[in-house]
Design an enzyme around this catalytic site. Structure first.
Site, short mmCIF file in Angstrom:
data_model
loop_
_atom_site.label_atom_id
_atom_site.label_comp_id
_atom_site.label_asym_id
_atom_site.label_seq_id
_atom_site.Cartn_x
_atom_site.Cartn_y
_atom_site.Cartn_z
N ALA A 1 16.41 26.24 -117.50
CA ALA A 1 16.53 26.24 -118.96
C ALA A 1 17.62 25.28 -119.42
O ALA A 1 17.43 24.51 -120.36
CB ALA A 1 16.83 27.65 -119.46
N ASP A 2 18.77 25.32 -118.76
CA ASP A 2 19.85 24.41 -119.12
C ASP A 2 19.41 22.95 -118.98
O ASP A 2 19.66 22.13 -119.87
CB ASP A 2 21.05 24.63 -118.20
CG ASP A 2 21.88 25.85 -118.59
OD1 ASP A 2 21.62 26.43 -119.66
OD2 ASP A 2 22.78 26.22 -117.82
N LEU A 3 18.80 22.64 -117.85
CA LEU A 3 18.48 21.24 -117.56
C LEU A 3 17.20 20.78 -118.25
O LEU A 3 17.15 19.72 -118.85
CB LEU A 3 18.37 21.04 -116.04
CG LEU A 3 19.66 21.38 -115.28
CD1 LEU A 3 19.44 21.29 -113.78
CD2 LEU A 3 20.79 20.46 -115.70
#
Length: 394
Positions: free
Chosen positions: A165-167
């Site tokens: 999700a972050d990346l």
């Protein structure tokens, strides 16, 4: 060679990983990125018990400058508002409402510069019942339906060492949104507010789980480890080798599986690659026994020139030293700006394009390293800069 984003000016208020890595990618392509940091502590990724910059900060902030400023003071807000006049992009990663309290809302900055592209990276978006909630990658994966599907059959959900999700959301989707809005702003003269919710982005990229639900799951997700890409097919999975390492098979297409079985001198397994139902377990057992018969090094040597989508599961240190990684120039050296200037390894910008060559033109900035340079460019004289410093503004 002209870098594709040369001349684009970005003010980066983000911290930790998603926003900073997004703006690092843009900086690598030539954008002028100025980190706007807290006057005393800076980016939350800066502190370290050992007193040196942590690798998380080192790996996401090259090719940038740093301006440390107290945005709670009117003089600090006025300073940044001056920067906004000539900026193309603002990136921030606070919860909704924080930037407004600092005098940096989209509406405020758009009034100063109508062409501004303003990107907000959050877990759950600017609107909706969860907009004000905190979270991290593991939480966003939960609400996107990803984590429940991750892990081995019969085991618990297993968060991996890759922050999907972050990346996929806070880094890549944010960069995509910024570039699209920037392209339009260049031709229309009108900027946009780009609302990036990492949960939304993780969900939108969860194509395979949704395909499984809609295609053969009868409207429900398959049990963990029973999807086509997580263990349902004998020809697509991870098997242990004789030395306790692992070989990954991704031979979904018949010709890839046939090539693998032929190289392994087991043509009898060709028909077993897509065994389903009661036939799946015996097929997987036979393949597991085959893979277990050789060490990983032996499999690697045997399969090096075989077009069979069978690869060794490499440790990170092995991946870094792999000939393909080296040939692609994916590992570069950086120098610490603090302490004794030791070197450290980092990933290069991954996209190759004509008439462009990635380079590290700025090592990591110290907190507020470029204050005087930035203030002088804005027209502040020596006495005014000294006054701002004495008041703790910049």
């Amino acid at each position: 060679m002209t870098k594709p984003l040369a001349g684009i000016r970005i003010l980066d208020f983000s911290q930790l990983l998603p926003g900073p890595l997004c703006t690092q990618h843009l900086a690598d392509m030539g954008a002028e990125v100025l980190k706007i940091e807290n006057r005393t502590t800076g980016d939350a990724a800066r502190p370290s018990p050992a007193g040196e910059l942590p690798l998380l900060f080192l790996l996401a902030n090259r090719n940038k400058r740093s301006l440390s400023v107290d945005l709670r003071q009117p003089e600090g807000q006025a300073l940044v508002h001056k920067l906004v006049r000539d900026a193309d992009v603002v990136v921030e990663g606070f919860r909704p409402g924080v930037m407004a309290r600092l005098g940096m809302s989209y509406e405020t900055l758009r009034a100063i510069n109508p062409k501004l592209v303003y990107c907000s990276i959050t877990g759950y978006g600017q609107e909706g019942p969860y907009a004000a909630k905190g979270g991290h990658d593991i939480n966003y994966q939960c609400y996107a339906g990803i984590l429940e599907q991750t892990g081995a059959a019969g085991g618990p959900p297993a968060p991996g060492n890759f922050q999907a999700a972050d990346l996929g959301g806070g880094v890549l989707s944010a960069a995509m949104g910024i570039l699209a809005a920037l392209f339009d702003a260049q031709r229309s003269g009108k900027g946009r507010h780009v609302d990036v919710a990492m949960t939304d982005c993780a969900m939108a990229h969860g194509i395979m789980p949704l395909a499984a639900v809609e295609s053969y799951g009868e409207g429900r997700p398959m049990p963990r480890g029973d999807d086509y890409t997580t263990g349902r097919l004998p020809c697509y999975g991870v098997y242990e080798t004789a030395d306790g390492r692992h070989l990954a098979l991704g031979a979904i297409e018949p010709h890839f599986w046939q090539n693998f079985c032929t190289a392994a001198q087991r043509p009898d397994l060709i028909a077993q690659g897509w065994a389903m139902g009661e036939d799946a377990a015996p097929a997987k057992a036979a393949i597991a026994a085959l893979v277990k018969s050789r060490t990983l090094a032996a499999w690697s040597a045997l399969l090096e020139d075989v077009d069979g989508c069978a690869t060794p599961v490499l440790r990170l240190d092995e991946a870094i030293e792999h000939p393909n990684t080296q040939a692609r120039g994916m590992i570069v050296e950086g120098r610490r700006p603090d302490g004794d200037g030791r070197s450290y390894r980092q990933y290069a910008f991954p996209i190759k394009m004509t008439d462009f060559e990635f380079a590290i033109e700025r090592q990591l900035p110290l907190l507020g390293e470029h204050n005087d340079e930035v203030l002088a460019a804005l027209g502040y004289d020596v006495a005014e800069i000294a006054a701002l410093r004495a008041k703790g503004v910049a």
